[in-house]
Design an enzyme around this catalytic site. Structure first.
Site, short mmCIF file in Angstrom:
data_model
loop_
_atom_site.label_atom_id
_atom_site.label_comp_id
_atom_site.label_asym_id
_atom_site.label_seq_id
_atom_site.Cartn_x
_atom_site.Cartn_y
_atom_site.Cartn_z
N GLY A 233 1.96 -4.71 -6.47
CA GLY A 233 1.70 -3.39 -7.02
C GLY A 233 2.57 -2.34 -6.37
N SER A 234 2.15 -1.11 -6.45
CA SER A 234 2.96 -0.01 -5.94
C SER A 234 2.96 0.03 -4.42
CB SER A 234 2.43 1.32 -6.48
OG SER A 234 1.18 1.64 -5.87
N THR A 235 3.98 0.68 -3.88
CA THR A 235 4.07 0.83 -2.42
C THR A 235 2.92 1.69 -1.90
OG1 THR A 235 6.47 0.53 -2.37
CG2 THR A 235 5.49 1.76 -0.55
N ALA A 236 2.55 2.72 -2.63
CA ALA A 236 1.46 3.59 -2.18
C ALA A 236 0.16 2.80 -2.06
CB ALA A 236 1.28 4.75 -3.16
N GLY A 238 -0.06 -0.48 -1.77
CA GLY A 238 0.15 -1.48 -0.73
C GLY A 238 -0.14 -0.94 0.66
N GLU A 255 3.99 -7.53 -2.32
CA GLU A 255 5.21 -7.31 -3.12
C GLU A 255 5.03 -5.96 -3.79
OE1 GLU A 255 7.45 -6.57 -5.95
OE2 GLU A 255 6.49 -8.19 -7.06
#
Length: 483
Positions: A233-236, A238, A255
């Site tokens: 998913g998104s970095t935020a 994560g 990821e």
């Protein structure tokens, strides 16, 4: 399509859908709406698992682990192949369901995703993580074993909801773990369906699927009985997963986001690679983490390149993915649709040159963003610096290869990238300087079960695929024996 077929598909799409817990199909007290992105209308209702039902799924997985982990690899392979066979029998249904909830074209997107998922399970089923002999003498032996972790929690995204889930399921199961999956609330239906299929093939508790909102994901990441979280998913989000798992020191594979650059070198046969670059950027409506997000083209060919890229884009048809002539579907959900609209507003407000597209037909139902090409926006532009996750392609001009490499690396992301040129040795030299977990030279998006895939910087932790990825579903255990 006949009336009977249409009615059958309507029933498939409408449901009902169930949670998969302890080998049983389970109803939930509450449900939530799932929308068809091509129409914006409600497609079906998905069950919203309660905290108690998540606890039940994890408890069942913990119980199942005791017997599943003691099976040999060959026995687990037999189960996984039987699961692949069962999925194949429902291949057409799963593909249509995937198109209906995700939006991707049936023939070029959904069917290949289902086929790749089934093939992936079969290939992973044949892989092994053997015991390694580290040292052996007449009097002493040191072995490195790789026992499974326990119960794995998988949190999966909405862009490739089937294949990215089964990328986690197959290696987790073959190495002896059990798994509980939470799909994205935007695309839970195909995951719930393949969870349902699993209950007829796998032992109870080995694979469970629980759908719900973000609060369910938070409960999973903090749960004391999950040994690992595998998240895409998104970095935020994560980063939130990292914080939530700290108290229980879970193993993590993350990821996350990317802002992948493609560098077309001055000697590239650029006319022949336009289709590869186009689909590398616009495939799945631009909604993939390793999609080309920034396209760097040398000044000497930039103008001609943009014209040819636009011409190729004009040949594509955007629409409902169930239409066999459609090659580009909608973006998947309203939240993403609204975010992309702000990017388009920013492009216009800053006077950036739009070579194609840029105008949304607000009268059209669904979440359709036309293919949009931005001609040489400044490096500081949002469309260059941010991950657009939409069919918007900035084609940026450069004069010097060193400068292009520097700009490609000047990002907190480091997932993938690509380099294109006739001189393969020179192209590889450039590729080796890109700060990414994966880089392609004169090709794009080649992946496989034995090819490690993971991100650098804020694009992720750990890897998927390959021996490296499979090992992350195990613990390293050193056994020392005095003979």
């Amino acid at each position: 399509m006949s009336t009977a077929t249409t009615e059958k598909l309507a029933r498939i799409f409408d449901g009902p859908y169930y949670l998969s817990i302890a080998g049983k199909l389970v109803e939930a007290k509450y449900s939530f709406d799932v929308f068809n992105p091509a129409t914006g209308e409600i497609l079906a209702k998905a069950p919203a698992a309660s905290p108690a039902q998540l606890d039940e799924a994890i408890a069942a997985a913990k119980t199942a682990f005791k017997s599943w982990s003691t099976l040999g690899y060959d026995e687990r392979e037999t189960y996984l192949n039987a699961y692949a066979d069962a999925l194949e029998k429902s291949r057409d249904e799963l593909a249509r369901l995937l198109t209906a909830e995700q939006g991707k074209p049936l023939k070029t997107g959904a069917e290949p995703e289902i086929d790749q998922s089934i093939s992936y399970i079969r290939q992973i089923a044949a892989r092994r993580v053997p015991i390694e002999i580290v040292e052996e003498t007449d009097t002493h032996c040191v072995e490195l074993h790789h026992p499974p972790l326990g119960v794995v929690g998988a949190i999966t995204p909405w862009n490739f909801p089937v294949v990215l889930a089964l990328w986690k399921v197959a290696p987790a199961l073959i190495t002896g773990n059990t798994i509980v999956i939470k799909p994205s609330p935007f695309t839970p239906l195909s995951t719930l369906r393949f969870g349902e299929i699993a209950q007829g093939v796998l032992p109870p508790g080995v694979l469970s699927v629980v759908s719900g909102g973000n609060e369910l994901g938070t409960q999973m990441t903090a749960h004391p009985d999950l040994a690992k979280i595998s998240f895409t998913g998104s970095t935020a989000t994560g980063k939130e997963v990292i914080r939530s798992t700290a108290d229980t020191v879970k193993r993590l594979t993350l990821e996350m986001g990317g802002n992948d650059a493609a560098i077309v070198l001055p000697d590239a046969d650029w006319k022949s690679i336009i289709p590869q670059l186009f689909w590398g950027a616009v495939g799945n409506s631009g909604q993939w983490c390793v999609g080309i997000k920034r396209l760097y083209v040398h000044r000497s060919v930039h103008e001609e390149f943009v014209a040819a890229f636009v011409d190729y884009a004009k040949q594509q048809k955007m629409g409902d993915g169930l239409d066999p002539d459609v090659t580009i579907g909608p973006v998947q959900n309203k939240m993403q649709f609204e975010k992309v609209k702000t990017l388009l507003d920013d492009i216009k407000a800053n006077g950036q040159k739009i070579a194609l597209g840029g105008e949304i037909d607000e009268r059209r139902p669904g979440y359709f963003i036309p293919v949009t090409v931005i001609d040489n926006p400044p490096e500081a532009a949002r469309i260059v610096q941010e991950e657009q996750f939409a069919p918007i392609v900035p084609i940026v001009m450069y004069d010097d290869v060193e400068d292009a490499i520097g700009r490609a690396n000047d990002t907190p992301f480091g997932l993938g990238g690509s380099v294109w040129g006739r001189d393969t040795r020179a192209a590889v030299a450039v590729a080796n300087r890109l700060e990414t977990g994966m880089v392609w030279v004169n090709e794009i998006h080649t992946q496989g079960v034995d090819i490690p895939f993971g991100g650098h910087k804020q694009s992720g932790l750990g890897t998927e695929h390959g021996r490296e990825g499979r090992l992350l579903f195990t613990n390293a255990k050193t056994v020392l024996v005095h003979k």
